[in-house]
Write a protein that holds these residues in place. Structure first.
Motif, PDB file in Angstrom:
ATOM      1  N   ILE A 117       2.638   2.417   2.296  1.00 16.85           N
ATOM      2  CA  ILE A 117       2.871   2.966   3.630  1.00 16.85           C
ATOM      3  C   ILE A 117       4.295   2.585   4.011  1.00 16.85           C
ATOM      4  O   ILE A 117       4.720   1.452   3.814  1.00 16.85           O
ATOM      5  N   ASP A 128       0.823  -1.214   0.000  1.00 15.65           N
ATOM      6  CA  ASP A 128       0.000   0.000   0.000  1.00 15.65           C
ATOM      7  C   ASP A 128       0.858   1.266   0.000  1.00 15.65           C
ATOM      8  O   ASP A 128       0.360   2.366   0.086  1.00 15.65           O
ATOM      9  N   GLU A 141       0.616   7.565   6.287  1.00 15.45           N
ATOM     10  CA  GLU A 141      -0.828   7.347   6.133  1.00 15.45           C
ATOM     11  C   GLU A 141      -1.197   7.659   4.687  1.00 15.45           C
ATOM     12  O   GLU A 141      -0.653   8.561   4.079  1.00 15.45           O
ATOM     13  N   ARG A 142      -2.128   6.895   4.148  1.00 16.66           N
ATOM     14  CA  ARG A 142      -2.569   7.125   2.771  1.00 16.66           C
ATOM     15  C   ARG A 142      -4.043   6.735   2.682  1.00 16.66           C
ATOM     16  O   ARG A 142      -4.395   5.578   2.849  1.00 16.66           O
TER      17      ARG A 142
END
Length: 87
Positions: free
Chosen positions: A56, A54, A80-81
């Motif tokens: 991160i 992801d 954070e995404r």
């Protein structure tokens, strides 16, 4: 004192308000490799860790030049995404 490092540690958080579609802005900010195309002063940007699936934990080191020749170096990490709201 001579020989001592003057490096300091701090956390930097940035909030921007732009007159553009949220998804377009997110995609531009999310793509580290293109930052120097649109962000004046960015002199060097090197990804040092791609992070997880992801992204991160993605990390990069950067060098910025100010208008009077000052240089700022710092590392960036994606903690954070949440597309397209938070990066």
């Amino acid at each position: 004192m001579p020989g001592e490092s003057s490096a300091s540690s701090f956390n930097f958080r940035s909030n921007w308000k732009l007159a553009a579609a949220r998804q377009i802005v997110f995609e531009a900010i999310d793509d580290f490799a293109t930052w120097s195309d649109w962000w004046p002063g960015l002199d060097e940007f090197v990804e040092t860790d791609p992070g997880g699936p992801d992204r991160i934990g993605q990390r990069a080191s950067s060098r910025w030049r100010g208008p009077i020749g000052d240089v700022l170096r710092f590392s960036i990490e994606a903690g954070e995404r949440r597309e397209p709201e938070v990066l």
